[in-house]
Write an enzyme that holds these catalytic residues in place. Structure first.
Site, PDB file in Angstrom:
ATOM      1  N   SER A 202       0.786  -1.228  -0.011  1.00 49.72           N
ATOM      2  CA  SER A 202      -0.182   0.000   0.035  1.00 49.72           C
ATOM      3  C   SER A 202       0.709   1.315   0.106  1.00 49.72           C
ATOM      4  O   SER A 202       1.858   1.475  -0.892  1.00 49.72           O
ATOM      5  CB  SER A 202      -0.974   0.015   1.037  1.00 49.72           C
ATOM      6  OG  SER A 202      -1.882   1.095   1.110  1.00 49.72           O
ATOM      7  N   MET A 203       0.777   2.109   0.880  1.00 44.73           N
ATOM      8  CA  MET A 203       1.625   3.444   1.088  1.00 44.73           C
ATOM      9  C   MET A 203       2.812   2.939   1.137  1.00 44.73           C
ATOM     10  O   MET A 203       3.813   3.807   0.895  1.00 44.73           O
ATOM     11  CB  MET A 203       1.048   4.141   2.256  1.00 44.73           C
ATOM     12  CG  MET A 203       1.797   5.461   2.785  1.00 44.73           C
ATOM     13  SD  MET A 203       0.998   6.252   3.950  1.00 44.73           S
ATOM     14  CE  MET A 203       2.272   7.348   4.474  1.00 44.73           C
TER      15      MET A 203
ATOM     16  N   ASP B 240      -9.158  -3.136  -5.385  1.00 46.26           N
ATOM     17  CA  ASP B 240      -9.089  -4.126  -4.550  1.00 46.26           C
ATOM     18  C   ASP B 240     -10.019  -3.733  -3.287  1.00 46.26           C
ATOM     19  O   ASP B 240      -9.799  -4.325  -2.161  1.00 46.26           O
ATOM     20  CB  ASP B 240      -7.550  -4.367  -4.038  1.00 46.26           C
ATOM     21  CG  ASP B 240      -7.096  -3.236  -3.600  1.00 46.26           C
ATOM     22  OD1 ASP B 240      -7.784  -2.198  -3.264  1.00 46.26           O
ATOM     23  OD2 ASP B 240      -5.911  -3.192  -3.337  1.00 46.26           O
TER      24      ASP B 240
ATOM     25  N   HIS C  70      -7.531  -5.442  -0.003  1.00 42.90           N
ATOM     26  CA  HIS C  70      -6.416  -4.702  -0.121  1.00 42.90           C
ATOM     27  C   HIS C  70      -5.457  -5.019   1.013  1.00 42.90           C
ATOM     28  O   HIS C  70      -4.212  -5.105   0.978  1.00 42.90           O
ATOM     29  CB  HIS C  70      -6.575  -3.217   0.213  1.00 42.90           C
ATOM     30  CG  HIS C  70      -5.789  -2.240   0.327  1.00 42.90           C
ATOM     31  ND1 HIS C  70      -5.064  -2.064  -0.870  1.00 42.90           N
ATOM     32  CD2 HIS C  70      -5.190  -1.433   1.173  1.00 42.90           C
ATOM     33  CE1 HIS C  70      -4.009  -1.215  -0.533  1.00 42.90           C
ATOM     34  NE2 HIS C  70      -4.195  -1.007   0.760  1.00 42.90           N
TER      35      HIS C  70
END
Length: 606
Positions: free
Chosen positions: A269-270, A511, A562
């Protein structure tokens, strides 16, 4: 709320050549569906009634109904004493069934590969995503001493602090609005080690299953490491305050020197944006050959490389799909507990979150009449990102594209927030190699893969693994706020629901959190353009269809959601193969229309 949405079933398509046989966790013969359903319904109804009474008392205005001070000494045993024995038996039975579904053998993937002769090879560095790293207090002021070395984010203690002393919790969790650093007298730091992100709270795993499987093929703290960070900080301030990138560089150099092998970076992710920023930072500090000499592979899991669209309404109006779909009673409770004004202030006072505002503008996300990921039969284009119910004032100026929405956000925000965004980030597009190379000297642009390039590391390998087939926020319908007591001017029009819009939100592909375009474009095409990948770094893309297990609240071994994808068996298999130096066995597996959408994106070779 997200628990129920995880049960949405996507297309059941294969996600690539199987490396490990996918196992069914709970045999059908062991599930007594009818009896279990009735008992579960009765249990949920009873506990729901108890919770409703507690919630009603909690949100009541009469001070004599409930005293928050009482919660400090509240004992779960005393609550259980008043629950009928039959309900407790049903609760234990339900818990046992859920434990069978959730606690499947996390070590099985690693043990299976170990049996095939696959063992630890490259040192592994894991970089978590947004909000998944615990934050603990190190302040020693009178206000902070009760929380010393206690987690104010990522623990049940966080919930206790939030309920018993919300004002103090907010003062600790928010950064200084002008500097983006610690407020005076407050000192929160990222937890360290594997414990920093293996679980969010007890029982809710994040990286734990990956750590367990890595351990199964020979990894331990001597050859693997979690590079936890304070996700609230703007990326530049990660170095200013915590020397994060300096310490990450030093760790990688040390482990490469000791092992004699290059490292593998695994980000989620980030965290993928953090890794991309690190590549630029380390080249600026240690030279353009550093990545080539120290990094074998980068595994980019569900990376929001072009942002997370839900981040914009979060900082604009304190809303997103999770809040828009709440019931009226739940909205009332949320507003009483943490109002939209307070949520906006929290989100904006965490500059790291704004790193995920959408990048690429209209070239990626579409214009007033068209978007690359519009689908046949769709009544409204995704190109208008913010759609207003009425457009007769400055607060609702008409339907806005992503470019216009970004301008609208900054124009209608406090100056301190707009300054933070402009000072730390850039969301544009570089059209030439000259622009790209010039941007290598501008740290604001280092998070944006459409303005900067991959490292000059021809032997580097990039693996893009992400989930598909789960409805994901793509555009929004707004109206002017009708609350005269609120300082906010607009709010999501939750009353709008039709064929393409659910409670004011149009859903697209992704997602569940990150849009398909954000997760997939750079891997499918962007990094195949010469100016963004001049060294010819090798790319491998594997998409994973969201196929949740209906009996598993986290989706089971085939989820593409996710966060829950981190426990997916086929993803764990791929990670272990790359870490073991067997990444060449992995082939592209693309099942969505990302290649079609990527060709429609208005970004071209020079």
């Amino acid at each position: 709320m997200s628990f129920l949405r995880r049960r949405l079933v996507g297309d059941r398509r294969a996600d690539g050549p199987p490396k490990v046989e996918e196992v069914r966790l709970v045999p059908v013969s062991r599930i007594k569906a009818e009896r279990g359903h009735k008992r579960r319904t009765g249990l949920i109804f009873t506990l729901g009634g108890l919770f409703g009474l507690m919630a009603a008392a909690f949100f009541a205005n009469r001070a004599d109904v409930v005293s928050l001070e009482m919660l400090a000494d509240w004992n779960l045993d005393s609550f259980l004493d008043v629950i009928p024995a039959a309900i407790l038996r049903d609760a234990k039975d339900l818990q046992a069934h859920e434990r069978e579904a959730v606690n499947y053998d996390s070590f099985s993937v690693g043990l299976n590969l170990m049996a095939q002769g696959i063992q630890a090879h490259h040192p592994v560095v894991m970089v978590p995503g947004v909000i998944s790293t615990g934050l603990e207090s190190w302040g020693t002021s009178a206000e902070s001493r009760p929380y010393f070395r206690k987690r104010l984010w990522g623990s049940w203690g966080m919930m206790r602090a939030l309920i018993l002393d919300q004002a103090a919790w907010k003062r600790h969790i928010m950064l200084d609005k002008l500097t983006g650093l610690d407020p005076e007298g407050i000192k929160l730091r990222a937890a360290q080690g594997f414990d920093a992100s293996d679980f969010f709270v007890t029982g809710y795993w994040i990286w734990n299953k990956i750590v367990e499987n890595l351990a199964s093929i020979g990894y331990d703290p001597t050859n693997s490491f979690t590079a936890a960070y304070d996700w609230r900080l703007a990326y530049g301030n990660l170095e200013v305050r915590d020397h994060y990138f300096s310490r990450l560089m030093a760790y990688i150099e040390t482990t490469v020197r000791i092992s004699g092998r290059k490292a593998v970076l695994v980000s989620h992710s980030m965290g993928s944006q953090v890794v991309f920023y690190f590549f630029h930072w380390v080249e600026a500090q240690a030279g353009k050959s550093w990545v080539e000499e120290h990094i074998d592979s980068w595994i980019n899991i569900s990376g929001c490389m072009l942002g997370a669209l839900k981040g914009l309404p979060a900082v604009l109006s304190g809303e997103m799909r999770d809040t828009a779909q709440l019931s009226t009673f739940a909205v009332y409770g949320l507003e009483k507990f943490l109002s939209r004004e307070e949520r906006i202030e929290l989100f904006r006072a965490m500059p790291g979150i704004s790193s995920m505002l959408p990048k690429g503008g209209n070239a990626v996300w579409g214009n007033a009449t068209w978007a690359p990921d519009d689908r046949p039969g769709q009544e409204r284009s995704y190109g208008t990102f913010l759609n207003f119910k009425e457009s007769n004032s400055t607060q609702s100026p008409g339907n806005l594209t992503v470019d216009e929405s970004m301008a609208y956000l900054l124009d209608h925000s406090d100056s301190w927030y707009a300054d933070q965004v402009r000072r730390n980030y850039s969301h544009g597009l570089a059209h030439t190699s000259e622009e790209v190379e010039a941007n290598e000297k501008d740290a604001r642009k280092w998070i944006n893969p459409l303005e900067t390039r991959l490292p000059l590391a021809p032997s580097l390998k990039v693996y893009c693994f992400y989930g598909i087939n789960k409805p994901t926020e793509r555009s929004y319908w707004y109206r002017e706020a009708q609350d005269p007591l609120s300082a906010l001017n607009v709010t999501i029009d939750t009353g709008r629901t039709d064929k393409d819009v659910d409670h004011g939100i149009a859903l697209g592909e992704g997602d569940g959190t990150v849009s398909l375009l954000s997760a997939g474009y750079m891997c499918a095409k962007g990094w195949k353009l010469k100016r963004f990948n001049p060294a010819g770094v090798r790319l491998t893309v594997v998409e994973m269809a969201h196929e949740p297990d209906r009996f598993n609240p986290r989706g089971g071994p085939n989820t593409g959601e996710h966060v829950d994808i981190l426990g997916r068996q086929s993803l764990n298999d791929l990670i272990l193969r790359v870490a073991a130096g067997r990444g060449e066995e992995i082939e592209d597996a693309v099942f969505s229309d990302i290649n079609v959408y990527s060709e429609r994106v208005q970004i071209f070779e020079e």
